[in-house]
Write a protein that holds these residues in place. Structure first.
Motif, mmCIF file in Angstrom:
data_model
loop_
_atom_site.group_PDB
_atom_site.id
_atom_site.type_symbol
_atom_site.label_atom_id
_atom_site.label_comp_id
_atom_site.label_asym_id
_atom_site.label_seq_id
_atom_site.Cartn_x
_atom_site.Cartn_y
_atom_site.Cartn_z
ATOM 1 N N LEU A 138 0.849 -1.200 0.000
ATOM 2 C CA LEU A 138 0.000 0.000 0.000
ATOM 3 C C LEU A 138 0.882 1.247 0.000
ATOM 4 O O LEU A 138 1.775 1.381 0.848
ATOM 5 C CB LEU A 138 -0.896 -0.015 1.250
ATOM 6 C CG LEU A 138 -1.830 1.182 1.437
ATOM 7 C CD1 LEU A 138 -2.785 1.351 0.256
ATOM 8 C CD2 LEU A 138 -2.639 1.038 2.733
ATOM 9 N N TRP A 139 0.630 2.123 -0.972
ATOM 10 C CA TRP A 139 1.365 3.397 -1.057
ATOM 11 C C TRP A 139 0.478 4.518 -0.516
ATOM 12 O O TRP A 139 -0.682 4.642 -0.908
ATOM 13 C CB TRP A 139 1.688 3.738 -2.519
ATOM 14 C CG TRP A 139 2.691 2.844 -3.176
ATOM 15 C CD1 TRP A 139 2.461 1.590 -3.678
ATOM 16 C CD2 TRP A 139 4.066 3.140 -3.421
ATOM 17 N NE1 TRP A 139 3.610 1.093 -4.223
ATOM 18 C CE2 TRP A 139 4.619 2.020 -4.087
ATOM 19 C CE3 TRP A 139 4.890 4.237 -3.167
ATOM 20 C CZ2 TRP A 139 5.954 1.968 -4.482
ATOM 21 C CZ3 TRP A 139 6.213 4.195 -3.564
ATOM 22 C CH2 TRP A 139 6.735 3.070 -4.211
ATOM 23 N N PHE A 140 1.059 5.330 0.378
ATOM 24 C CA PHE A 140 0.412 6.562 0.809
ATOM 25 C C PHE A 140 1.222 7.700 0.187
ATOM 26 O O PHE A 140 2.422 7.836 0.491
ATOM 27 C CB PHE A 140 0.476 6.715 2.336
ATOM 28 C CG PHE A 140 -0.347 5.719 3.119
ATOM 29 C CD1 PHE A 140 -1.611 5.321 2.693
ATOM 30 C CD2 PHE A 140 0.126 5.213 4.324
ATOM 31 C CE1 PHE A 140 -2.371 4.425 3.444
ATOM 32 C CE2 PHE A 140 -0.625 4.321 5.078
ATOM 33 C CZ PHE A 140 -1.869 3.922 4.637
ATOM 34 N N PHE A 141 0.600 8.500 -0.684
ATOM 35 C CA PHE A 141 1.299 9.645 -1.293
ATOM 36 C C PHE A 141 0.740 10.938 -0.714
ATOM 37 O O PHE A 141 -0.434 11.270 -0.939
ATOM 38 C CB PHE A 141 1.074 9.662 -2.808
ATOM 39 C CG PHE A 141 1.731 8.532 -3.549
ATOM 40 C CD1 PHE A 141 3.108 8.527 -3.756
ATOM 41 C CD2 PHE A 141 0.978 7.479 -4.063
ATOM 42 C CE1 PHE A 141 3.721 7.479 -4.462
ATOM 43 C CE2 PHE A 141 1.578 6.439 -4.759
ATOM 44 C CZ PHE A 141 2.946 6.430 -4.955
ATOM 45 N N ALA A 142 1.582 11.684 0.013
ATOM 46 C CA ALA A 142 1.102 12.927 0.632
ATOM 47 C C ALA A 142 1.999 14.110 0.288
ATOM 48 O O ALA A 142 3.215 13.956 0.129
ATOM 49 C CB ALA A 142 1.080 12.758 2.151
ATOM 50 N N THR A 143 1.369 15.289 0.167
ATOM 51 C CA THR A 143 2.150 16.532 0.191
ATOM 52 C C THR A 143 1.558 17.388 1.319
ATOM 53 O O THR A 143 0.348 17.323 1.586
ATOM 54 C CB THR A 143 2.067 17.342 -1.134
ATOM 55 O OG1 THR A 143 0.722 17.793 -1.326
ATOM 56 C CG2 THR A 143 2.537 16.540 -2.327
ATOM 57 N N GLY A 144 2.424 18.173 1.961
ATOM 58 C CA GLY A 144 1.984 19.112 2.998
ATOM 59 C C GLY A 144 1.083 18.476 4.052
ATOM 60 O O GLY A 144 1.376 17.405 4.579
ATOM 61 N N THR A 204 6.031 14.739 0.518
ATOM 62 C CA THR A 204 6.812 15.821 -0.096
ATOM 63 C C THR A 204 6.367 17.154 0.485
ATOM 64 O O THR A 204 5.175 17.475 0.490
ATOM 65 C CB THR A 204 6.620 15.837 -1.631
ATOM 66 O OG1 THR A 204 7.080 14.594 -2.168
ATOM 67 C CG2 THR A 204 7.407 16.976 -2.272
ATOM 68 N N CYS A 205 7.346 17.907 1.006
ATOM 69 C CA CYS A 205 7.075 19.225 1.582
ATOM 70 C C CYS A 205 8.100 20.216 1.054
ATOM 71 O O CYS A 205 9.130 19.826 0.520
ATOM 72 C CB CYS A 205 7.183 19.169 3.103
ATOM 73 S SG CYS A 205 5.857 18.231 3.882
ATOM 74 N N ARG A 206 7.810 21.483 1.263
ATOM 75 C CA ARG A 206 8.765 22.502 0.836
ATOM 76 C C ARG A 206 10.055 22.433 1.663
ATOM 77 O O ARG A 206 11.150 22.478 1.129
ATOM 78 C CB ARG A 206 8.160 23.889 1.005
ATOM 79 C CG ARG A 206 6.943 24.107 0.143
ATOM 80 C CD ARG A 206 6.392 25.488 0.375
ATOM 81 N NE ARG A 206 5.131 25.668 -0.285
ATOM 82 C CZ ARG A 206 4.497 26.836 -0.372
ATOM 83 N NH1 ARG A 206 5.019 27.923 0.189
ATOM 84 N NH2 ARG A 206 3.353 26.924 -0.986
ATOM 85 N N THR A 207 9.889 22.349 2.989
ATOM 86 C CA THR A 207 11.055 22.433 3.880
ATOM 87 C C THR A 207 11.147 21.225 4.817
ATOM 88 O O THR A 207 10.172 20.496 4.996
ATOM 89 C CB THR A 207 10.965 23.698 4.766
ATOM 90 O OG1 THR A 207 9.819 23.545 5.625
ATOM 91 C CG2 THR A 207 10.796 24.963 3.947
ATOM 92 N N VAL A 208 12.311 21.093 5.431
ATOM 93 C CA VAL A 208 12.539 19.999 6.380
ATOM 94 C C VAL A 208 11.593 20.137 7.582
ATOM 95 O O VAL A 208 11.026 19.148 8.049
ATOM 96 C CB VAL A 208 14.021 20.005 6.846
ATOM 97 C CG1 VAL A 208 14.262 18.958 7.924
ATOM 98 C CG2 VAL A 208 14.947 19.769 5.649
#
Ligand code: A2P
Length: 287
Positions: free
Chosen positions: A137-143, A170-174
């Motif tokens: 199962l893949w969970f793909f998240a941004t922000g 995936t996010c803009r910053t650490v």
């Protein structure tokens, strides 16, 4: 105020002064944590009657300012994924702070003991019921799209149903990865889940965080890294295919559209509660 004034005040008050209206569907804030100047999470009491499936969302909010003419207040409500799992005694939410956002500009100031409005009608497509059985199962998240996965990653069924769970964020910053990173660490130490699922259950979790605007061990948009094959190489797994892989997607609109197209190209089809298939998508809350 001096005493005589106070007495005068009391004397002029009607005996049955109307009380401030109680919030409809009120829940009490039990915990607030600010992760960055743009992100915070909080927990509230859970209505005794609220049942939901991990991954679903509810409408939450606050009372708006009184109308200038009528003085009436209307609730400002937005959809928020429940970030806590279905078995948790409380409800957790993860939110962005938008300076001019009608709700989040106020919500970001909540403190322990404050009340919020919570409409107890959970809905959503990021649920196990909307997917056919698979291996991975893949969970793909941004922000803030991480929120429903914070729920599903704490849900025993996730590990019962799949051999492997890949969570990409995936996010803009650490700093914006911190909520997710802390949660993964917490899950690895979770004694209740370990007792339920076996000591090694957390080895099923493959965490793949990436940043786009600040240096980190893995940089780039997840979509680009998948196109290049880098994600599959890094994780040592086969590219996504409809036999083995299932996916849940939650991020900003552009991301959702892009990854949806990619998943279709890999041969996966979009499912729904009433028609389970290989992947499901939901837009992350944005004020
Ligand atoms: P980028 O910095 O390249 O725009 P936001 O905070 O704006 O919601 O974005 C969260 C993350 O999602 C950012 O790292 C952003 O990368 C990334 N992102 C935005 N649009 C897409 C897209 N179409 N595909 C993949 N990632 C995206």
């Amino acid at each position: 105020m001096n005493e005589s004034l106070a007495v005068t005040d009391q004397a002029t008050q009607p005996k049955t002064a109307p009380k401030a209206p109680a919030l409809p569907d009120a829940q009490t804030v039990t915990f607030v944590k600010h992760w960055t100047d743009r992100l915070f999470s909080f927990r509230v009491t859970r209505p005794a009657s609220l049942r939901f499936r991990s991954g679903e969302f509810v409408m939450i909010g606050l009372m708006g300012d009184p109308d200038e003419k009528t003085g009436k207040q209307k609730p400002i409500l937005r959809a928020y994924s429940i970030a806590s799992p279905s078995w948790d005694e409380e409800l957790e939410f993860y939110s962005i702070k938008v300076p001019d956002g009608p709700l989040t500009s106020k919500l970001q100031n909540i403190k322990e003991g404050d009340q919020i409005i919570l409409r107890p009608k959970p809905v959503g497509t990021l649920v196990h019921d909307a997917l056919l059985p698979g291996k991975r199962l893949w969970f793909f998240a941004t922000g803030t799209g991480f929120a429903p996965f914070a729920s599903l990653l704490r849900e025993p069924q996730t590990y019962e149903d799949y051999e492997e769970v890949v969570i990409t964020h995936t996010c803009r910053t650490v700093g914006e990865l911190a909520y997710g990173a802390a949660l993964i660490e917490e899950i690895k130490q979770d004694e209740m889940l370990a007792e339920l699922m076996g000591e090694d259950f957390h080895k099923k979790i493959r965490y793949y965080p990436t940043t786009t605007r600040e240096e980190s061990p893995k940089m780039g948009r997840i979509t680009d890294l998948m196109r290049k094959g880098e994600v599959f190489e890094d994780l040592g797994i086969k590219p996504i295919n409809p036999e083995d892989d299932r996916a849940m997607v939650c991020g900003n609109l552009a991301f959702n559209l892009e990854i949806k197209e990619m998943l279709e190209d890999y041969g996966l089809e979009e499912g729904a509660n009433s028609d389970p298939k290989q992947y499901v998508v939901e837009k992350a809350f944005v004020d």
